[in-house]
Design an enzyme around this catalytic site. Structure first.
Site, PDB file in Angstrom:
ATOM      1  N   CYS A  35      34.718  40.200  78.988  1.00 51.85           N
ATOM      2  CA  CYS A  35      35.544  39.394  78.071  1.00 51.85           C
ATOM      3  C   CYS A  35      36.944  39.306  78.692  1.00 51.85           C
ATOM      4  O   CYS A  35      37.174  39.749  79.809  1.00 51.85           O
ATOM      5  CB  CYS A  35      35.590  40.037  76.696  1.00 51.85           C
ATOM      6  SG  CYS A  35      36.400  41.612  76.728  1.00 51.85           S
TER       7      CYS A  35
ATOM      8  N   ARG B 286      34.029  45.269  81.385  1.00 52.98           N
ATOM      9  CA  ARG B 286      33.342  45.980  80.284  1.00 52.98           C
ATOM     10  C   ARG B 286      31.920  46.422  80.679  1.00 52.98           C
ATOM     11  O   ARG B 286      30.920  45.993  80.098  1.00 52.98           O
ATOM     12  CB  ARG B 286      33.282  45.130  79.023  1.00 52.98           C
ATOM     13  CG  ARG B 286      34.552  44.432  78.600  1.00 52.98           C
ATOM     14  CD  ARG B 286      35.631  45.306  77.998  1.00 52.98           C
ATOM     15  NE  ARG B 286      35.314  45.976  76.783  1.00 52.98           N
ATOM     16  CZ  ARG B 286      35.541  45.489  75.547  1.00 52.98           C
ATOM     17  NH1 ARG B 286      36.017  44.285  75.413  1.00 52.98           N
ATOM     18  NH2 ARG B 286      35.265  46.200  74.471  1.00 52.98           N
ATOM     19  N   PRO B 287      31.755  47.229  81.699  1.00 52.42           N
ATOM     20  CA  PRO B 287      30.418  47.667  82.130  1.00 52.42           C
ATOM     21  C   PRO B 287      29.746  48.552  81.076  1.00 52.42           C
ATOM     22  O   PRO B 287      30.401  48.996  80.122  1.00 52.42           O
ATOM     23  CB  PRO B 287      30.694  48.463  83.404  1.00 52.42           C
ATOM     24  CG  PRO B 287      32.098  48.896  83.300  1.00 52.42           C
ATOM     25  CD  PRO B 287      32.821  47.853  82.499  1.00 52.42           C
TER      26      PRO B 287
ATOM     27  N   LYS C 288      37.186  47.856  61.512  1.00 49.72           N
ATOM     28  CA  LYS C 288      36.157  47.044  62.182  1.00 49.72           C
ATOM     29  C   LYS C 288      35.364  47.900  63.170  1.00 49.72           C
ATOM     30  O   LYS C 288      34.136  47.866  63.202  1.00 49.72           O
ATOM     31  CB  LYS C 288      36.840  45.908  62.942  1.00 49.72           C
ATOM     32  CG  LYS C 288      35.963  45.193  63.963  1.00 49.72           C
ATOM     33  CD  LYS C 288      36.671  44.054  64.677  1.00 49.72           C
ATOM     34  CE  LYS C 288      37.472  44.523  65.853  1.00 49.72           C
ATOM     35  NZ  LYS C 288      36.725  44.753  67.088  1.00 49.72           N
ATOM     36  N   ASN C 289      36.086  48.730  63.955  1.00 47.05           N
ATOM     37  CA  ASN C 289      35.429  49.474  65.037  1.00 47.05           C
ATOM     38  C   ASN C 289      34.705  50.722  64.560  1.00 47.05           C
ATOM     39  O   ASN C 289      34.137  51.456  65.366  1.00 47.05           O
ATOM     40  CB  ASN C 289      36.443  49.808  66.131  1.00 47.05           C
ATOM     41  CG  ASN C 289      36.893  48.547  66.846  1.00 47.05           C
ATOM     42  OD1 ASN C 289      36.300  47.478  66.659  1.00 47.05           O
ATOM     43  ND2 ASN C 289      37.942  48.649  67.641  1.00 47.05           N
TER      44      ASN C 289
ATOM     45  N   ARG D 101      38.632  37.642  64.224  1.00 46.21           N
ATOM     46  CA  ARG D 101      37.538  38.602  64.472  1.00 46.21           C
ATOM     47  C   ARG D 101      37.946  39.991  63.980  1.00 46.21           C
ATOM     48  O   ARG D 101      37.099  40.807  63.659  1.00 46.21           O
ATOM     49  CB  ARG D 101      37.235  38.683  65.976  1.00 46.21           C
ATOM     50  CG  ARG D 101      36.618  37.437  66.554  1.00 46.21           C
ATOM     51  CD  ARG D 101      36.285  37.635  68.007  1.00 46.21           C
ATOM     52  NE  ARG D 101      35.487  38.857  68.201  1.00 46.21           N
ATOM     53  CZ  ARG D 101      35.209  39.347  69.398  1.00 46.21           C
ATOM     54  NH1 ARG D 101      35.678  38.752  70.488  1.00 46.21           N
ATOM     55  NH2 ARG D 101      34.472  40.421  69.526  1.00 46.21           N
TER      56      ARG D 101
ATOM     57  N   VAL E  94      43.582  51.726  80.332  1.00 50.42           N
ATOM     58  CA  VAL E  94      42.203  51.701  79.830  1.00 50.42           C
ATOM     59  C   VAL E  94      41.434  50.469  80.312  1.00 50.42           C
ATOM     60  O   VAL E  94      40.310  50.576  80.798  1.00 50.42           O
ATOM     61  CB  VAL E  94      42.186  51.781  78.284  1.00 50.42           C
ATOM     62  CG1 VAL E  94      40.757  51.694  77.747  1.00 50.42           C
ATOM     63  CG2 VAL E  94      42.857  53.081  77.823  1.00 50.42           C
TER      64      VAL E  94
ATOM     65  N   ASP F 251      44.526  49.182  72.045  1.00 47.73           N
ATOM     66  CA  ASP F 251      44.424  48.081  71.074  1.00 47.73           C
ATOM     67  C   ASP F 251      45.749  47.788  70.390  1.00 47.73           C
ATOM     68  O   ASP F 251      45.860  46.834  69.628  1.00 47.73           O
ATOM     69  CB  ASP F 251      43.369  48.376  70.006  1.00 47.73           C
ATOM     70  CG  ASP F 251      41.975  48.335  70.579  1.00 47.73           C
ATOM     71  OD1 ASP F 251      41.041  48.772  69.892  1.00 47.73           O
ATOM     72  OD2 ASP F 251      41.828  47.894  71.729  1.00 47.73           O
TER      73      ASP F 251
HETATM   74  C1  EPZ Z   1      35.922  50.108  71.977  1.00 45.63           C
HETATM   75  O1  EPZ Z   1      35.418  49.288  73.012  1.00 45.63           O
HETATM   76  C2  EPZ Z   1      36.601  49.168  71.001  1.00 45.63           C
HETATM   77  N1  EPZ Z   1      35.623  48.225  70.468  1.00 45.63           N
HETATM   78  C3  EPZ Z   1      37.727  48.408  71.710  1.00 45.63           C
HETATM   79  O2  EPZ Z   1      38.387  47.621  70.724  1.00 45.63           O
HETATM   80  C4  EPZ Z   1      38.724  49.417  72.265  1.00 45.63           C
HETATM   81  O3  EPZ Z   1      39.730  48.727  72.990  1.00 45.63           O
HETATM   82  C5  EPZ Z   1      38.000  50.402  73.196  1.00 45.63           C
HETATM   83  O4  EPZ Z   1      36.909  51.030  72.482  1.00 45.63           O
HETATM   84  C6  EPZ Z   1      38.926  51.489  73.718  1.00 45.63           C
HETATM   85  O5  EPZ Z   1      39.484  52.178  72.640  1.00 45.63           O
HETATM   86  C7  EPZ Z   1      34.776  48.634  69.496  1.00 45.63           C
HETATM   87  O6  EPZ Z   1      34.797  49.786  69.077  1.00 45.63           O
HETATM   88  C8  EPZ Z   1      33.819  47.611  68.968  1.00 45.63           C
HETATM   89  P1  EPZ Z   1      35.187  51.894  76.035  1.00 45.63           P
HETATM   90  P2  EPZ Z   1      34.426  49.932  74.138  1.00 45.63           P
HETATM   91  O7  EPZ Z   1      33.731  51.984  76.315  1.00 45.63           O
HETATM   92  O8  EPZ Z   1      33.526  50.909  73.484  1.00 45.63           O
HETATM   93  C9  EPZ Z   1      35.067  51.604  80.739  1.00 45.63           C
HETATM   94  C10 EPZ Z   1      39.297  45.692  69.763  1.00 45.63           C
HETATM   95  O9  EPZ Z   1      40.299  45.035  70.066  1.00 45.63           O
HETATM   96  N2  EPZ Z   1      33.606  51.772  80.603  1.00 45.63           N
HETATM   97  O10 EPZ Z   1      35.900  53.084  75.517  1.00 45.63           O
HETATM   98  O11 EPZ Z   1      33.816  48.812  74.887  1.00 45.63           O
HETATM   99  C11 EPZ Z   1      35.514  50.202  80.303  1.00 45.63           C
HETATM  100  O12 EPZ Z   1      35.372  49.296  81.370  1.00 45.63           O
HETATM  101  C12 EPZ Z   1      38.371  46.191  70.851  1.00 45.63           C
HETATM  102  O13 EPZ Z   1      38.983  46.012  68.589  1.00 45.63           O
HETATM  103  C13 EPZ Z   1      32.839  51.970  81.753  1.00 45.63           C
HETATM  104  O14 EPZ Z   1      33.357  51.991  82.861  1.00 45.63           O
HETATM  105  O15 EPZ Z   1      35.479  50.686  75.056  1.00 45.63           O
HETATM  106  C14 EPZ Z   1      36.956  50.409  79.930  1.00 45.63           C
HETATM  107  O16 EPZ Z   1      37.749  50.346  81.111  1.00 45.63           O
HETATM  108  C15 EPZ Z   1      38.790  45.703  72.229  1.00 45.63           C
HETATM  109  N3  EPZ Z   1      31.490  52.114  81.630  1.00 45.63           N
HETATM  110  C16 EPZ Z   1      36.970  51.843  79.385  1.00 45.63           C
HETATM  111  O17 EPZ Z   1      35.758  52.459  79.821  1.00 45.63           O
HETATM  112  C17 EPZ Z   1      30.870  52.089  80.402  1.00 45.63           C
HETATM  113  O18 EPZ Z   1      29.631  52.257  80.350  1.00 45.63           O
HETATM  114  C18 EPZ Z   1      37.050  51.923  77.865  1.00 45.63           C
HETATM  115  O19 EPZ Z   1      35.891  51.336  77.370  1.00 45.63           O
HETATM  116  C19 EPZ Z   1      31.668  51.894  79.249  1.00 45.63           C
HETATM  117  C20 EPZ Z   1      33.028  51.743  79.362  1.00 45.63           C
END
Ligand code: EPZ
Length: 420
Positions: A119, A124-125, A22-23, A399, A329, A307
């Site tokens: 969420c 999720r910034p 999915k991701n 989902r 994370v 995850d």
């Molecule tokens: C991706 O989300 C995945 N989703 C998530 O899977 C997964 O948990 C996550 O990566 C971590 O591996 C998809 O790929 C669609 P991140 P993403 O940006 O990209 C902080 C699932 O269950 N952050 O790596 O949103 C954030 O707050 C989902 O399939 C900032 O601070 O994850 C978090 O603490 C859930 N500023 C950390 O980084 C930003 O601009 C990781 O977020 C972006 C992120």
């Protein structure tokens, strides 16, 4: 609304086939917006609600989409898309909708998109995404819940990410592929889904090197053309079935996997004393002799995946002794703890750590899925609890898992989906 009814199951046994990731499919579908030069064929696309929402989002701006070979394939044509604002009703359904910002900025030099909400698992910034766009020369304006990103032209630059964010790495990569000159993204995410996206972009004619390392180099190009691509297997779906087998002390074979993507999960299972055997594109687990407990610290890839945290918490509840789970994370990824404790688990939260005292008597009751992976963890707990468990709000689970109840039933699980 549907729910899952689950009863205590005997040790899982048999074979299961894993769908496409999915991701990986979500950013790759967004990346199609970059291409004005011909149709794109994507195979091994999982049949999930998140994927359908992403397809609906890009079709509202003119993408032509058709499903092929029983829905596992998608043909996408983006020659005639226009950068109109997407309906908020759709955008708010999935956070991954923000991944269309990078491609639309690259192609049209302007994009207006509603800010993705937080969420269940955290705020999720998107600050790292916006920092990357600014460093490529775009101006960013946020007001009334909408972000407007625009520029005369995008120019390559050096971008260092404060955190190896998966989404920020993907969005910045997609914005940089049509920028003038070279871009280097350092401290970037190294997940397999990043490599799959880079492979796809290079098939369209982009010039990306270093995906999978902590520094990605991109040389901007002008023309992209259609291509064919097959999505990598879903390592989290595979890990979820490994966890279900571990919790029920079963023995299963999981087909269509990339074992190297599962290293952290396999290694943790071996620490519990499970037997893991790896093949060309399958993995086997024999969990009969699991007895050891373990601590878990979630980290960006190649560390233990966040995850997989809820699923492994359910595994730890079946093992005598104490296991500590440190979720580094996301700041709020313990929503499943309350529900597990209602089933009889003994889990105490201390900040971003959960202290799991295993082998408490788990009994079935009504529980609610709060997010995709928490729901998967509750299914695993239900397979081990005495009596009947009912999981509501299973739309969260669907989902990310296509017909998970059918796949588990084939492995001997006692699970069925009913309408509430
Ligand atoms: C991706 O989300 C995945 N989703 C998530 O899977 C997964 O948990 C996550 O990566 C971590 O591996 C998809 O790929 C669609 P991140 P993403 O940006 O990209 C902080 C699932 O269950 N952050 O790596 O949103 C954030 O707050 C989902 O399939 C900032 O601070 O994850 C978090 O603490 C859930 N500023 C950390 O980084 C930003 O601009 C990781 O977020 C972006 C992120």
């Amino acid at each position: 609304m549907s729910k899952f009814i689950i009863e205590r199951s005997s040790p899982l046994s048999g074979e299961v086939y894993i769908d496409g990731a999915k991701n990986s499919a979500l950013p790759i579908i967004a990346a199609c917006l970059l291409c004005a030069g011909g149709d794109i064929f994507i195979d091994n696309v999982p049949y999930l609600s998140d994927i359908s929402v992403m397809c609906r989002i890009i079709s509202t701006i003119g993408a032509k989409i058709s499903r092929l070979n029983e829905g596992k394939g998608i043909r996408i044509g983006c020659e005639n898309i226009r950068p109109v604002e997407m309906p908020y009703e759709l955008v708010k359904k999935i956070r991954a909708s923000f991944l269309i910002a990078g491609p639309l900025l690259a192609r049209f030099k302007k994009v207006r998109i509603q800010l993705p909400g937080g969420c269940a698992i955290g705020v999720r910034p998107i600050d790292l995404h916006l920092k990357g766009f600014s460093l490529l020369g775009a101006s960013v304006k946020q007001e009334h819940g909408v972000v407007e990103i625009s520029c005369k032209k995008l120019k390559g630059n050096e971008i260092h990410l404060d955190f190896p964010s998966v989404g920020a790495t993907e969005n910045i990569m997609m914005a940089a592929v049509l920028a003038q000159g070279k871009t280097v993204i350092s401290n970037c995410a190294v997940e397999p889904e990043i490599v799959d996206l880079a492979d796809f972009l290079n098939k369209m004619g982009c010039k990306i090197e270093g995906a999978g390392s902590d520094s990605i180099k991109i040389t901007g190009v002008e023309i992209l053309s259609g291509c064919r691509h097959r999505i990598i297997p879903d390592r989290i779906e595979a890990g979820t079935f490994l966890a279900a087998a571990a919790a029920t002390r079963g023995e299963i074979k999981i087909n269509n996997v990339c074992c190297s993507h599962l290293r952290a999960v396999s290694s943790k299972l071996k620490e519990l004393n499970a037997e893991i055997t790896e093949g060309e594109n399958h993995i086997k687990i024999n969990a009969k002799n699991i007895y050891k407990n373990a601590d878990i610290k979630t980290m960006p890839y190649p560390g233990f995946p966040t995850d997989m945290q809820p699923q492994f918490m359910s595994v730890l509840t079946t093992i005598a002794g104490t296991g500590i789970i440190n979720e580094t994370v996301f700041e709020n990824r313990f929503m499943h703890v309350g529900e597990l404790n209602r089933m009889g688990a003994d889990i105490r939260l201390e900040g971003r750590c959960a202290v799991v005292r295993g082998a408490s008597r788990m009994t079935g009751t009504q529980v609610k899925a709060t997010d995709l992976r928490a729901g998967a963890g509750l299914i695993i707990a239900g397979l081990c609890a005495e009596g009947k468990s009912e999981i509501s709000d299973i739309y969260h689970i669907e989902r990310g898992y296509y017909k998970i109840e059918e796949k588990l039933k084939k492995l001997g699980a006692s699970i069925k989906k009913v309408e509430e």
